[in-house]
Design an enzyme around this catalytic site. Sequence first.
Site, mmCIF file in Angstrom:
data_model
loop_
_atom_site.group_PDB
_atom_site.id
_atom_site.type_symbol
_atom_site.label_atom_id
_atom_site.label_comp_id
_atom_site.label_asym_id
_atom_site.label_seq_id
_atom_site.Cartn_x
_atom_site.Cartn_y
_atom_site.Cartn_z
ATOM 1 N N TYR A 125 4.976 9.157 -2.043
ATOM 2 C CA TYR A 125 5.662 8.445 -0.957
ATOM 3 C C TYR A 125 6.775 9.297 -0.372
ATOM 4 O O TYR A 125 6.866 9.480 0.854
ATOM 5 C CB TYR A 125 6.212 7.121 -1.505
ATOM 6 C CG TYR A 125 7.137 6.382 -0.567
ATOM 7 C CD1 TYR A 125 6.662 5.796 0.603
ATOM 8 C CD2 TYR A 125 8.509 6.263 -0.852
ATOM 9 C CE1 TYR A 125 7.512 5.118 1.464
ATOM 10 C CE2 TYR A 125 9.357 5.587 -0.004
ATOM 11 C CZ TYR A 125 8.862 5.014 1.160
ATOM 12 O OH TYR A 125 9.707 4.344 2.013
HETATM 13 N N1 LIG Z 1 10.936 -0.796 0.162
HETATM 14 C C1 LIG Z 1 12.021 -0.038 0.157
HETATM 15 O O1 LIG Z 1 12.916 -0.213 -0.694
HETATM 16 C C2 LIG Z 1 12.177 1.031 1.218
HETATM 17 C C3 LIG Z 1 13.274 1.892 1.116
HETATM 18 C C4 LIG Z 1 13.494 2.818 2.148
HETATM 19 C C5 LIG Z 1 12.616 2.880 3.233
HETATM 20 N N2 LIG Z 1 11.526 2.044 3.284
HETATM 21 C C6 LIG Z 1 10.663 2.122 4.488
HETATM 22 O O2 LIG Z 1 11.100 1.106 5.378
HETATM 23 C C7 LIG Z 1 10.036 0.792 6.292
HETATM 24 C C8 LIG Z 1 9.895 -0.721 6.415
HETATM 25 O O3 LIG Z 1 9.686 -1.309 5.145
HETATM 26 P P1 LIG Z 1 9.193 -2.837 5.033
HETATM 27 O O4 LIG Z 1 9.653 -3.336 3.733
HETATM 28 O O5 LIG Z 1 9.504 -3.576 6.275
HETATM 29 O O6 LIG Z 1 7.621 -2.589 4.976
HETATM 30 P P2 LIG Z 1 6.423 -3.661 5.021
HETATM 31 O O7 LIG Z 1 6.958 -5.055 5.052
HETATM 32 O O8 LIG Z 1 5.472 -3.272 3.929
HETATM 33 O O9 LIG Z 1 5.776 -3.370 6.457
HETATM 34 C C9 LIG Z 1 4.989 -2.285 6.700
HETATM 35 C C10 LIG Z 1 4.140 -2.610 7.913
HETATM 36 O O10 LIG Z 1 3.300 -1.479 8.190
HETATM 37 C C11 LIG Z 1 2.078 -1.988 8.661
HETATM 38 N N3 LIG Z 1 0.974 -1.057 8.497
HETATM 39 C C12 LIG Z 1 0.448 -0.600 7.328
HETATM 40 N N4 LIG Z 1 -0.625 0.172 7.596
HETATM 41 C C13 LIG Z 1 -0.755 0.203 8.942
HETATM 42 C C14 LIG Z 1 -1.679 0.800 9.812
HETATM 43 N N5 LIG Z 1 -2.686 1.533 9.355
HETATM 44 N N6 LIG Z 1 -1.551 0.614 11.155
HETATM 45 C C15 LIG Z 1 -0.528 -0.151 11.637
HETATM 46 N N7 LIG Z 1 0.383 -0.750 10.849
HETATM 47 C C16 LIG Z 1 0.268 -0.591 9.523
HETATM 48 C C17 LIG Z 1 1.833 -3.233 7.846
HETATM 49 O O11 LIG Z 1 0.920 -4.050 8.540
HETATM 50 P P3 LIG Z 1 0.344 -5.440 7.941
HETATM 51 O O12 LIG Z 1 1.460 -6.431 8.124
HETATM 52 O O13 LIG Z 1 -0.845 -5.720 8.773
HETATM 53 O O14 LIG Z 1 0.028 -5.186 6.493
HETATM 54 C C18 LIG Z 1 3.230 -3.820 7.735
HETATM 55 O O15 LIG Z 1 3.459 -4.748 8.755
HETATM 56 C C19 LIG Z 1 8.791 1.496 5.752
HETATM 57 O O16 LIG Z 1 8.599 2.676 6.490
HETATM 58 C C20 LIG Z 1 9.195 1.827 4.309
HETATM 59 O O17 LIG Z 1 8.500 2.961 3.827
HETATM 60 C C21 LIG Z 1 11.301 1.127 2.301
#
Ligand SMILES: NC(=O)c1ccc[n+]([C@@H]2O[C@H](COP(=O)([O-])OP(=O)(O)OC[C@H]3O[C@@H](n4cnc5c(N)ncnc54)[C@H](OP(=O)(O)O)[C@@H]3O)[C@@H](O)[C@H]2O)c1
Length: 211
Positions: A125
Amino acid sequence: MRVLIAGANGKVGKHVVRLLSESGHEALAMIRDEAQSGDIRDLGGTPIVADLEGDISNTAEGCDAVVFTAGGGPGSGAEKKETVDRQGAVKLIEAAKESGVSLYVMVSAMGAADPASGSEGMQPYLFAKARADEALRESGLDYTIVRPGRLTNEPGTGRVEAAENLGRRAEIPREDVARAIVATLEAQSTSGKTFELLSGDVPIEDAIARL
Ligand SMILES: NC(=O)c1ccc[n+]([C@@H]2O[C@H](COP(=O)([O-])OP(=O)(O)OC[C@H]3O[C@@H](n4cnc5c(N)ncnc54)[C@H](OP(=O)(O)O)[C@@H]3O)[C@@H](O)[C@H]2O)c1
């Protein structure tokens, strides 16, 4: 502004759609499934169905900015980190360029500054995030890279700490990350900057202005 959001149905993405719309902007929300359209419209966004693992050309047409907040998700394997977290972000760079959109806000992650120091499980990741960030830096676009700490679903406080290197690991509510994205888009003062973002004491707009 008209802003294309990749990952608009995600937890950060939905806040971004709502906040942009509440501020009078047009949130063009990239979703993978037509069935998500109703939720997006309820938030004030305009859905556009496209898949980052497929063809997303023309999706940024007529936009002033793009935001990447998509991700394969914590349950996904190394392959999705490559096809969504890295290649998806690169496809959005290409789509932005094709459509003459210069402003790109990337939601990266804190550990992407030094992916090799992450745990074995996190490395695919973190390397995907780091490579996507690198591609954006080299793209010639007017970019901002936001590197939040661990995301929570707590309500936002409106206060953060932001700097190129915060020197500590902690958390931040997704809603505050979304507010910081909107503040970044509106201020347009962070071009070429990469910053870490955690909960803190400074009002978000001030923290962005001080970068
Ligand atoms: N989790 C953490 O602690 C953390 C920390 C730092 C940064 N981040 C980053 O912050 C960002 C937002 O996180 P979040 O928690 O909001 O993530 P999330 O709720 O998992 O949302 C990710 C979105 O990406 C979409 N997606 C996945 N594959 C796709 C594809 N092939 N085409 C188009 N859309 C696609 C998903 O669509 P569906 O709804 O259809 O599944 C989902 O809506 C991400 O980039 C993550 O890596 C996360």
